[in-house]
Structures are given as structure tokens and as C-alpha cells.
Enzyme design. Structure first.
Site, PDB file in Angstrom:
ATOM      1  N   CYS A 163       0.829  -1.221   0.000  1.00  0.00           N
ATOM      2  CA  CYS A 163       0.000   0.000   0.000  1.00  0.00           C
ATOM      3  C   CYS A 163       0.852   1.255   0.000  1.00  0.00           C
ATOM      4  O   CYS A 163       0.459   2.303   0.507  1.00  0.00           O
ATOM      5  CB  CYS A 163      -1.029   0.005   1.127  1.00  0.00           C
ATOM      6  SG  CYS A 163      -0.539   0.708   2.688  1.00  0.00           S
ATOM      7  N   TYR A 192      -1.600   4.169   1.266  1.00  0.00           N
ATOM      8  CA  TYR A 192      -2.522   4.495   0.168  1.00  0.00           C
ATOM      9  C   TYR A 192      -2.401   5.969  -0.222  1.00  0.00           C
ATOM     10  O   TYR A 192      -3.368   6.588  -0.665  1.00  0.00           O
ATOM     11  CB  TYR A 192      -3.973   4.156   0.516  1.00  0.00           C
ATOM     12  CG  TYR A 192      -4.297   2.678   0.512  1.00  0.00           C
ATOM     13  CD1 TYR A 192      -3.347   1.722   0.181  1.00  0.00           C
ATOM     14  CD2 TYR A 192      -5.570   2.231   0.853  1.00  0.00           C
ATOM     15  CE1 TYR A 192      -3.651   0.373   0.194  1.00  0.00           C
ATOM     16  CE2 TYR A 192      -5.893   0.882   0.870  1.00  0.00           C
ATOM     17  CZ  TYR A 192      -4.924  -0.046   0.543  1.00  0.00           C
ATOM     18  OH  TYR A 192      -5.231  -1.384   0.563  1.00  0.00           O
ATOM     19  N   TRP A 235      -4.770   5.629   5.250  1.00  0.00           N
ATOM     20  CA  TRP A 235      -4.924   4.188   5.495  1.00  0.00           C
ATOM     21  C   TRP A 235      -3.985   3.735   6.619  1.00  0.00           C
ATOM     22  O   TRP A 235      -4.274   2.775   7.318  1.00  0.00           O
ATOM     23  CB  TRP A 235      -4.636   3.414   4.214  1.00  0.00           C
ATOM     24  CG  TRP A 235      -4.854   1.935   4.322  1.00  0.00           C
ATOM     25  CD1 TRP A 235      -6.032   1.262   4.132  1.00  0.00           C
ATOM     26  CD2 TRP A 235      -3.876   0.937   4.637  1.00  0.00           C
ATOM     27  NE1 TRP A 235      -5.846  -0.086   4.314  1.00  0.00           N
ATOM     28  CE2 TRP A 235      -4.535  -0.314   4.625  1.00  0.00           C
ATOM     29  CE3 TRP A 235      -2.519   0.981   4.931  1.00  0.00           C
ATOM     30  CZ2 TRP A 235      -3.869  -1.515   4.888  1.00  0.00           C
ATOM     31  CZ3 TRP A 235      -1.856  -0.204   5.195  1.00  0.00           C
ATOM     32  CH2 TRP A 235      -2.529  -1.444   5.178  1.00  0.00           C
ATOM     33  N   TYR A 271      -9.611  -6.010  -7.188  1.00  0.00           N
ATOM     34  CA  TYR A 271      -8.896  -5.313  -6.136  1.00  0.00           C
ATOM     35  C   TYR A 271      -7.459  -5.827  -6.023  1.00  0.00           C
ATOM     36  O   TYR A 271      -7.226  -7.031  -5.954  1.00  0.00           O
ATOM     37  CB  TYR A 271      -9.635  -5.514  -4.819  1.00  0.00           C
ATOM     38  CG  TYR A 271      -9.195  -4.583  -3.714  1.00  0.00           C
ATOM     39  CD1 TYR A 271      -9.133  -3.215  -3.929  1.00  0.00           C
ATOM     40  CD2 TYR A 271      -8.859  -5.071  -2.469  1.00  0.00           C
ATOM     41  CE1 TYR A 271      -8.748  -2.350  -2.922  1.00  0.00           C
ATOM     42  CE2 TYR A 271      -8.469  -4.212  -1.445  1.00  0.00           C
ATOM     43  CZ  TYR A 271      -8.412  -2.851  -1.679  1.00  0.00           C
ATOM     44  OH  TYR A 271      -8.022  -1.998  -0.682  1.00  0.00           O
ATOM     45  N   HIS A 272      -6.506  -4.891  -6.003  1.00  0.00           N
ATOM     46  CA  HIS A 272      -5.077  -5.184  -5.936  1.00  0.00           C
ATOM     47  C   HIS A 272      -4.533  -5.785  -7.229  1.00  0.00           C
ATOM     48  O   HIS A 272      -3.508  -6.458  -7.215  1.00  0.00           O
ATOM     49  CB  HIS A 272      -4.734  -6.098  -4.756  1.00  0.00           C
ATOM     50  CG  HIS A 272      -4.916  -5.451  -3.421  1.00  0.00           C
ATOM     51  ND1 HIS A 272      -5.063  -6.175  -2.249  1.00  0.00           N
ATOM     52  CD2 HIS A 272      -4.991  -4.141  -3.054  1.00  0.00           C
ATOM     53  CE1 HIS A 272      -5.213  -5.341  -1.230  1.00  0.00           C
ATOM     54  NE2 HIS A 272      -5.168  -4.106  -1.692  1.00  0.00           N
ATOM     55  N   HIS A 284      -2.570  -0.381  -6.910  1.00  0.00           N
ATOM     56  CA  HIS A 284      -3.909   0.052  -6.505  1.00  0.00           C
ATOM     57  C   HIS A 284      -4.537   1.015  -7.513  1.00  0.00           C
ATOM     58  O   HIS A 284      -5.109   2.043  -7.135  1.00  0.00           O
ATOM     59  CB  HIS A 284      -3.862   0.697  -5.120  1.00  0.00           C
ATOM     60  CG  HIS A 284      -3.495  -0.244  -4.020  1.00  0.00           C
ATOM     61  ND1 HIS A 284      -2.199  -0.630  -3.788  1.00  0.00           N
ATOM     62  CD2 HIS A 284      -4.241  -0.879  -3.092  1.00  0.00           C
ATOM     63  CE1 HIS A 284      -2.166  -1.460  -2.756  1.00  0.00           C
ATOM     64  NE2 HIS A 284      -3.390  -1.639  -2.326  1.00  0.00           N
TER      65      HIS A 284
END
Length: 702
Positions: A296, A340, A358, A558-559, A643
């Protein structure tokens, strides 16, 4: 122990993945399990107060599909019945038939006594009749000994046991005893050939397998469409972050401190892997010397082509990867802990950072500036994060995540999203901020995509995303944002929407200026493959329309991540990183866009750049030679992405001022805000729009 805690422990365990037959899911669920409790959770210390107990990255644990044990994998596979297994070699007492006996306590092992059989080794399963299959599961030996764990491998299929042809999958498995699942395009086969090229731990020339399962599907491979997906490339980790190495042309990917999860990180290491597109080999490495878990992280490429990774699970840390030395080193720590966050390289070579609640506390994540030459961070009190916050249902914890940033003229940064309100950030002195207007009729576009497809004209395509990070429907909205001088109001053009609503998708600019968009979901639900968009599309900046492309068989949500390769293809991979869940995707595929094919489907003849400079200057000229006439040129800055965020890529179209036969001279932009310092790929296109293989070109700081 509470059930939620037990569930968390299961999710954080080493991954045992399994994926059911996959088909495009176009129905938006009326509700998501436990989404209400997650939406209403409060935050503390930069994370949900439910994190580690009821949630993983804000997702209710009960809503994350569970992975399957070895026993469940066997019970879900095609029943072996009268199947047979043969191998190139086996040790007495460890025959290949053991992989079909339904007992993980027995295993096949290649011969090691009285002589040792050398790699490669193969295992062939004869299913006695044809099935439509789309995945296999390899379970290593379970007796506590790791000898023979398969590393590099290929998977081939056949209907006659003689002609196997091109592998349907290849890559590298991690060195552990967890179930390894490989998904591939559905194919009709009677025989499956599993070839081990290396032993995962390099302990010796052995191979072993406790159970080998094969899964059938009722969903045929997607019909032929525009463009082609490659065979599956297996990775020993979930590739969440990705960057192109200008020195080798390889792609470096990483996950977190573990291959399949980021939760409960002890900090101090990051698992990485390197994909060599020339050989197809995937190698792996555990980065421990920087003491940084880079999951992240903020991520960008500096003016010398180094990857700069900041914050994340280790929220103050900065680590730098140097292609010249193929090594990571620790750099100065940030003043503000972040996860993030987003960052962007500037016209003067510095790197601007903002957001990131985050991790490391909620709110107040104002701008900060990194000098790669001085190795220092400077806080910018005049660059507040508040103007760029979205109206996310989870508040500031999500509202300052994943800013869409573009380095621009005079050290300024343009923020195109995800907030509907756009902003300018100046980096001189204590920093500055000015509103750049609103993005047309768009709403907040969290986890959408923004791509600078024509830097000379300041043109940015913004697509998709959602009003909140999760638990809401995505949008198909598309807008062209045009920027001019710093602190001016941007011009916004509403254009026809994408074919598909997408959140958590990836967008990549191509040499021609078209933008390739792949993956995502209709409904934003981290760690789920529900409502996956399996069909990519491509946007044409001339017609401003989207065209559907060849569908994929593997969800990328996601990811997931995607970048442009030097040969003009796109590497798309990942999705998941949720522990022992069913939606971890330890793989990638290469997409060959339509411009690489003739109308009859055959491969197009590509122009070749026979001579080009390794370095050019802002405001100078670029002279290059091809093997024949070409009609267009472009420079594309090489990329890093995580991301859905890719602040590095930008395309600069080039227009020859003269040519001498097949030697072309092209003036370059005079402003380093347009032609940011760093490494680019130079492409030449012929009259049919077919691009050459790109050549790396360095633009130093003026």
C-alpha cells in the site's frame, strides 16, 4: 476464541487458493454481507477500529470468499476414476499414481537412489476422455520435507497424448507446502502435462507432488475478439505493485511481507518477483535490508529511473530500487506516516506526496516533498490535503486515498481526482494550493483511472471509479480533462461512457495514443470476484469512443495491476492478497492489442527502429532511423503502478520536422513539465498503426 478471530487467522494463514469456473457476472448484488457494519465502522490510528477482528482492509471477513483445503480441492476436482499418471522418473515407493489416490500423505517423487534423475521432470495425467478444463491444483508433499517442491514449471494439454503444443500456463510457484492453483483459458483436453523446470528451493534436481487435481468447466473460453491474451504466467506471490526496469526490460512485482496477505504485518520485509519477458522466467527475492513492508505504498519512478516506494505497512519508510544495481536501499523517512498515498515526479526531479490515511493516523496528510539528490523530505504546509478529499462513506480514512496526480510545469502538480473537485499544488517554498474546477458532471471517482494520453496538449482521460471506496456501484463515466498553465481552471469534456462500469480497473496508454482499460468490478467489493468485468475495452482519442476487446478468463479486481511493456503489449496481473481466500490471483497475462495483428488475425509486420539515441534533452531534438517508412512517433514514460494508481505514464506524440530517407528528426517539448525527466520508450508506427518495439531513452533533469 471468537468466530471472527478464527476467521481472521484462517485468512492470514499461508494461502491455499482455489477458483471455481469463471464466467462474466453482470448482475449487481442487492446487498453485500456485512457491508453495513463495515460502512459504519469508525477509524482510529489510520485504520478501522474493526481491523484485525472483523475486517481486512475495510472488508468484512465474512464477505471474503474462503479458500479451500487440500481435501476440499480434491473433492471439487474431476473424480479421477480410471485416470492414470505417468512420469519421466520416480523413486521406488513414490510412484506417479500417488498423485491420484486422494491421499495427501502419499506423494510422487523423482528418482534419487541409486542414481539421481536430473531436471526437467514431467508428470502426465490421462483422464481417459476429453473434458473442458480451465484450471489445475498442485499440492506439494505434506510430510514436512520440502525436497521436490516445484518452482518454475509449464502446463500443457493434449487430446491425443502426442501433440501438446504451446503451454497454457507457465511461471514459478512459491517454495511452501500450500496448494498452488493455476487458471487458464478453457480448453478441451484428455491429457495434462505438468513439467517441473526447477526445484523451488534449489535444494536439488528433484520434483515431487502429493496430489494433482484438474477442474472442468461448463464455460467455454471467450470467443475470439480484438487482441489476444497470452498463456497464464504464474507468480510466487500476488503481484499488487509493478514496475518496468529500464535497465533490463524486466518487470519487478511485489506483494507485502507475505505472498498472499498484508494483514498483521510484522514489518521489515517485502516479497518480490521478477518477470523476464524474453525468457518467460519468473524469479523471486525477499527484500529485508530496508526494513520496509512496501504494501500500500506510494510509488513512482524518479528522474534516473529508480523506483521510489514510500510508506504503507511500514508507514514512515522510503525504499529505492536501482535498476543499475538490481538492489533496494533505504532512503530518508517521511515526516508524515502514510498508506494508500499518491506521489508524482516533478519537472525539477523532486517527488510530491499527498494523502494516505490508510496508515499512520487519520487526516492531516498534507503535501510533502522528496529530493532524491539530497535524500531529504520537506513538509509543505501550504499544500493542504483537505481540498482533494472525497465524500467517502468511511470518511477521511478513505477520502484522501489514491490521488490522481500529474507532474506539470514549474514544479506544479495537477490533481485530477478521485475527488470531483480538481486542484493545483505548488511545491516551491512551503507549497501552495489552488482549485482547478470540477470534473464536469462526474461524481467522485475513487479507484478509477486517469491517463495523460497527450502531454503536449495537456490531455488526461479519467474513467470509472465510484463515490466510495467500497460497497457501492461503479460508474462507466468518461471525461477528457485538459490542463494549461498552473493554477488555471481545467477544461472538462464529457464524452460517451465506457461499455462497462468499473472500479479497481487498470488503464494503460498505448503508443498510438489509445488507452487500454481492463478488469474491475460493477460493484466495489474488495477481495471478491463477483461482478467482475472480464472484457477489456480500448478508447480512441480521435473518435472519443470505446471498443470492446477480447475477453479475459481471469478476474482482475482489487489489488490488480497493469503496465505497458517495451514491445507494446500490456502485462496485467494480480488481484486478492487476502490470506487463505479463494480470490488470490498469483498470476498475470500479457495482452497483445489489435494493432499487432492483420485483419485476418495473422501477426502484423512491425517497423523496426534500427538506430536511436540513449539520451535526449528537453527542448532538443531526437533523431532515429527505421528499417522502412513510418508515419508516427511517440515517447511514453515508463511506469510503476499499484492500486490502480499510475502517476508515471504519459505519452508525448512526436512530429518529425524533417527526414532523410528513413532517418527522422523530431523536435522535443521545451518544458520539462510536459517532458518530465526520467526514462521513456520510443515507438515508431507505420501507416497501419503497427508500432515498433520500443527503445529506452533517458531524459535527464534540465
Amino acid at each position: 476464541m471468537q468466530p471472527t478471530v478464527l476467521r481472521l487467522l484462517a485468512l492470514l494463514a499461508a494461502s491455499a487458493t482455489y477458483v471455481n469456473a469463471l464466467a462474466p457476472a453482470q448482475i449487481v448484488p442487492s446487498s453485500v454481507p456485512n457491508s453495513k457494519s463495515v460502512q459504519g465502522a469508525s477509524v482510529s490510528n489510520g485504520g478501522l477500529n474493526t481491523e484485525g477482528v472483523e475486517t481486512l482492509d475495510g472488508m468484512a471477513l465474512d464477505a471474503i470468499p474462503e479458500g479451500r483445503s487440500a481435501e476440499a480441492v480434491m473433492s471439487s476436482a474431476i473424480t479421477p476414476a480410471a485416470w492414470t499418471a505417468t512420469a519421466d522418473s520416480y523413486q521406488a515407493g513414490n510412484p506417479p499414481s500417488n498423485v491420484l489416490d486422494g491421499n495427501t500423505n502419499t506423494f510422487w517423487h523423482t528418482q534419487y537412489s541409486p542414481t539421481t534423475a536430473q531436471l526437467p521432470h514431467y508428470l502426465i495425467i490421462d483422464m481417459q476422455q476429453n473434458y473442458l478444463i480451465n484450471s489445475i491444483a498442485y499440492i506439494p508433499r505434506q510430510d514436512g520435507n520440502s525436497n521436490g517442491n516445484v518452482g518454475e514449471h509449464t502446463i500443457q494439454t493434449s487430446t491425443d497424448g502426442v501433440n501438446y503444443g504451446t503451454p497454457v500456463a507457465m511461471g514459478t510457484y512459491a517454495d511452501n507446502n500450500m496448494t498452488k492453483t493455476t487458471i487458464f483459458d478453457a480448453t478441451t483436453a484428455r491429457y495434462v502435462k505438468f513439467t517441473a523446470l526447477t526445484e523451488a528451493g534449489n535444494r536439488g534436481p528433484w520434483s515431487s507432488c502429493a496430489t494433482f487435481s484438474i477442474f472442468q468447466t461448463t464455460t467455454a473460453a471467450p470467443p475470439n475478439g480484438q487482441g489476444v491474451w497470452s498463456p497464464t504466467i504464474d507468480f510466487p506471490l500476488v503481484p499488487v505493485s509493478m514496475g518496468l526496469d529500464h535497465g533490463s526490460g524486466n518487470v519487478l512485482v511485489w506483494s507485502s511481507y507475505a505472498a498472499s496477505t498484508f494483514g498483521g504485518s510484522p514489518g521489515g520485509n517485502t516479497l518480490t518477483a521478477t518477470y523476464n519477458p524474453s525468457t518467460g522466467i519468473v524469479s523471486q527475492r525477499n527484500i529485508t535490508n530496508t526494513g520496509h513492508d512496501m504494501f500500500c505504498e506510494g510509488l513512482s519512478i524518479d528522474s534516473t529511473g529508480r523506483f521510489v516506494a514510500t510508506g504503507g505497512n511500514s508507514d514512515y519508510k522510503t525504499s529505492i530500487y536501482s535498476p543499475a544495481y538490481d538492489a533496494w536501499t533505504a532512503a530518508a523517512q517521511m515526516h508524515v506516516p502514510r498508506g494508500y498515498a499518491s506521489q508524482a515526479t516533478l519537472s525539477n526531479g523532486n517527488i510530491f506526496m499527498i494523502g494516505g490515511s490508510w496508515a499512520g493516523g487519520v487526516g492531516g496528510k498534507n503535501g510533502e516533498l522528496f529530493s532524491p539528490t539530497a535524500n531529504t523530505w520537506t513538509q509543505l504546509s501550504g499544500a493542504p490535503v483537505a481540498p482533494m478529499l472525497t465524500n467517502d462513506a468511511q470518511g477521511v480514512y478513505r477520502a484522501d486515498n489514491h490521488a490522481m496526480l500529474f507532474g506539470w510545469k514549474n514544479g506544479y502538480v495537477f490533481q485530477a481526482g478521485p475527488s470531483r473537485t480538481m486542484n493545483w499544488y505548488g511545491t516551491a517554498g512551503a507549497g501552495s494550493q489552488a482549485t482547478a474546477g470540477v470534473r464536469g458532471n462526474d461524481n467522485d471517482a475513487m479507484c478509477g483511472d486517469a491517463v495523460m494520453y497527450d502531454a503536449t496538449q495537456g490531455k488526461i482521460l479519467v474513467v470509472g471509479g465510484a463515490t466510495s471506496y467500497q460497497g457501492v456501484n461503479a460508474t462507466a463515466n468518461a471525461h477528457i480533462v485538459t490542463i494549461n498553465g498552473p493554477n488555471s481552471v481545467a477544461t472538462v469534456q464529457n464524452i460517451n461512457p465506457m461499455w462497462y462500469k468499473r472500479i479497481f480497473a487498470n488503464a494503460v496508454v498505448l503508443p498510438t495514443g489509445k488507452v487500454f482499460i481492463t478488469g474491475g468490478q460493477i460493484y466495489g467489493q474488495p477481495f471478491s470476484d463477483a461482478t467482475s468485468q472480464l472484457q477489456p475495452e480500448i478508447w480512441d482519442p480521435v473518435s472519443t469512443t470505446f471498443t470492446k476487446l477480447a475477453a479475459n478468463s481471469i478476474p482482475r479486481n482489487y489489488h490488480s495491476t497493469a503496465i505497458l511493456m517495451a514491445d507494446g503489449t500490456v502485462l496485467s496481473g494480480g488481484g486478492g492478497l487476502c490470506g487463505a481466500c479463494a480470490t488470490n490471483h498469483y498470476d498475470a497475462q500479457v495482452f497483445s492489442p489489435p494493432y499487432l495483428f492483420n485483419t485476418d488475425g495473422s501477426r502484423a509486420t512491425r517497423p523496426v527502429i534500427t538506430n536511436s539515441p540513449g539520451q535526449v534533452a528537453v527542448g532538443g531534438t531526437l533523431t532515429a532511423t527505421t528499417n522502412g517508412p513510418v508515419t508516427a512517433w511517440s515517447l511514453i514514460r515508463i511506469a510503476t503502478t499499484t492500486h490502480t494508481v499510475n502517476t508515471d505514464q504519459r505519452r508525448i506524440p512526436l512530429f518529425p520536422s524533417s527526414n532523410n530517407g528513413n532517418t527522422y528528426t523530431m523536435p522535443l517539448p521545451t518544458d520539462p513539465g510536459i517532458m518530465l525527466p526520467g526514462y521513456y520508450l520510443l515507438f515508431a508506427m507505420n501507416s497501419a498503426g503497427v508500432p515498433s518495439v520500443g527503445k529506452f531513452v533517458w531524459v535527464p533533469v534540465p
